[in-house]
Design an enzyme around this catalytic site. Structure first.
Site, PDB file in Angstrom:
ATOM      1  N   ARG A 174      10.882  -2.401  11.405  1.00 14.73           N
ATOM      2  CA  ARG A 174       9.808  -1.815  12.201  1.00 14.73           C
ATOM      3  C   ARG A 174       9.553  -2.691  13.425  1.00 14.73           C
ATOM      4  O   ARG A 174       9.587  -3.907  13.318  1.00 14.73           O
ATOM      5  CB  ARG A 174       8.525  -1.723  11.364  1.00 14.73           C
ATOM      6  CG  ARG A 174       8.443  -0.458  10.570  1.00 14.73           C
ATOM      7  CD  ARG A 174       7.307  -0.471   9.591  1.00 14.73           C
ATOM      8  NE  ARG A 174       6.036  -0.929  10.141  1.00 14.73           N
ATOM      9  CZ  ARG A 174       4.897  -0.888   9.466  1.00 14.73           C
ATOM     10  NH1 ARG A 174       4.864  -0.421   8.237  1.00 14.73           N
ATOM     11  NH2 ARG A 174       3.775  -1.319   9.999  1.00 14.73           N
TER      12      ARG A 174
ATOM     13  N   LYS B 176       0.827  -1.209   0.000  1.00 10.74           N
ATOM     14  CA  LYS B 176       0.000   0.000   0.000  1.00 10.74           C
ATOM     15  C   LYS B 176       0.867   1.266   0.000  1.00 10.74           C
ATOM     16  O   LYS B 176       0.617   2.177  -0.773  1.00 10.74           O
ATOM     17  CB  LYS B 176      -0.870   0.074   1.273  1.00 10.74           C
ATOM     18  CG  LYS B 176      -1.899  -1.012   1.430  1.00 10.74           C
ATOM     19  CD  LYS B 176      -2.830  -0.702   2.586  1.00 10.74           C
ATOM     20  CE  LYS B 176      -2.160  -0.603   3.943  1.00 10.74           C
ATOM     21  NZ  LYS B 176      -1.782  -1.863   4.572  1.00 10.74           N
TER      22      LYS B 176
HETATM   23  P1  AMP Z   1       0.724   0.587   8.967  1.00 11.90           P
HETATM   24  O1  AMP Z   1       1.941   1.431   8.769  1.00 11.90           O
HETATM   25  O2  AMP Z   1      -0.407   1.022   8.086  1.00 11.90           O
HETATM   26  O3  AMP Z   1       1.007  -0.881   8.886  1.00 11.90           O
HETATM   27  O4  AMP Z   1       0.212   0.861  10.484  1.00 11.90           O
HETATM   28  C1  AMP Z   1       1.020   0.551  11.599  1.00 11.90           C
HETATM   29  C2  AMP Z   1       0.191   0.528  12.866  1.00 11.90           C
HETATM   30  O5  AMP Z   1      -0.453   1.804  13.074  1.00 11.90           O
HETATM   31  C3  AMP Z   1      -0.968  -0.471  12.855  1.00 11.90           C
HETATM   32  O6  AMP Z   1      -0.558  -1.779  13.204  1.00 11.90           O
HETATM   33  C4  AMP Z   1      -1.879   0.141  13.909  1.00 11.90           C
HETATM   34  O7  AMP Z   1      -1.387  -0.091  15.219  1.00 11.90           O
HETATM   35  C5  AMP Z   1      -1.748   1.634  13.628  1.00 11.90           C
HETATM   36  N1  AMP Z   1      -2.738   2.062  12.629  1.00 11.90           N
HETATM   37  C6  AMP Z   1      -2.496   2.401  11.325  1.00 11.90           C
HETATM   38  N2  AMP Z   1      -3.629   2.733  10.685  1.00 11.90           N
HETATM   39  C7  AMP Z   1      -4.630   2.621  11.601  1.00 11.90           C
HETATM   40  C8  AMP Z   1      -6.042   2.810  11.553  1.00 11.90           C
HETATM   41  N3  AMP Z   1      -6.677   3.192  10.430  1.00 11.90           N
HETATM   42  N4  AMP Z   1      -6.747   2.581  12.685  1.00 11.90           N
HETATM   43  C9  AMP Z   1      -6.145   2.204  13.825  1.00 11.90           C
HETATM   44  N5  AMP Z   1      -4.825   1.989  13.934  1.00 11.90           N
HETATM   45  C10 AMP Z   1      -4.063   2.184  12.840  1.00 11.90           C
END
Ligand code: AMP
Length: 211
Positions: A155, A13
């Site tokens: 990460r 993404k």
């Molecule tokens: P990502 O970088 O999109 O994988 O997001 C990393 C972390 O941020 C996720 O595992 C959640 O803990 C938090 N996070 C990201 N997007 C959301 C969302 N839309 N709602 C709630 N938590 C989120």
């Protein structure tokens, strides 16, 4: 055009959102990046969300939706915006809808095995945000960013246990969001197993076709 990009963790993404943002010249809002930056800078928001993120849990909806809405209000979004990682559940999608309209939802589809392999190989540059994968797209020099030379990191939430949890959450929470946009007739599905360039091609073609 207001676009959301949906897909399981490590579906690509972030990569596609940033390519699209350059191509369409519209801002890309990655809520995950906003949270990580705040954790890095130890802000109030960072302190609030850190426990959720390190455990691979979703940050509460009220916080997440507020941060996205506030971010959009600070940016020039006259020509549209891209949301990467939001909405992740139906409550967020419905709350967001009261503020902004979504024109297209792009779903990048990949299988669970690929998710796990990608997550275990993912390395990011904490300085410039570049993303690598030691299996698929390794940096030229081991553990150094090709762009800025900064040491790469993994990460904190990219470990197997947290990854499984994120995948399970994705299935429980985001599948209803996919249905929600599908019912509105604005969902575009792309095959996330193709190369990043092929995926990008497929996305831009679908966007032109449906525009
Ligand atoms: P990502 O970088 O999109 O994988 O997001 C990393 C972390 O941020 C996720 O595992 C959640 O803990 C938090 N996070 C990201 N997007 C959301 C969302 N839309 N709602 C709630 N938590 C989120």
């Amino acid at each position: 055009m207001n676009i959301v990009i949906l897909g399981s963790p490590a579906s690509g993404k972030g990569t596609q959102a940033s390519k699209l943002s350059k191509e369409l010249e519209i801002p890309n809002i990655s809520i995950g990046n906003i949270f990580r930056e705040n954790i890095e800078l130890n802000t109030q928001l960072g302190k609030l969300v850190k426990p959720y993120i390190t455990k691979g849990k979703l940050v509460p909806d009220e916080i997440t939706t507020r941060v996205v809405i506030e971010k959009l209000s600070e940016l020039n979004i006259n020509s549209g915006f891209i949301l990467d990682g939001f909405p992740r559940n139906l409550a967020q999608a419905k709350a967001f809808q009261q503020y902004y309209n979504i024109d297209k939802a792009i779903l990048i589809e990949i299988d669970d095995e690929t998710v796990m392999r990608r997550i275990s190989g993912r390395r990011i540059c904490p300085n410039c945000g570049a993303i690598y994968n030691i299996y698929y797209e390794p940096p030229k020099y081991e553990n150094r960013c090709d762009i800025c030379g900064h040491p790469l990191i993994r990460r904190k939430d990219d470990n197997e246990q947290t990854a499984m949890k994120r995948l399970k959450d994705y299935k429980e929470n985001t599948l209803p969001v996919i249905e929600f946009y599908d019912e509105k007739g604005i969902l575009i599905r792309v095959n996330g197993l193709n190369s990043p360039d092929e995926i990008f091609d497929e996305i831009t073609k679908s966007l032109t076709r449906v525009r």
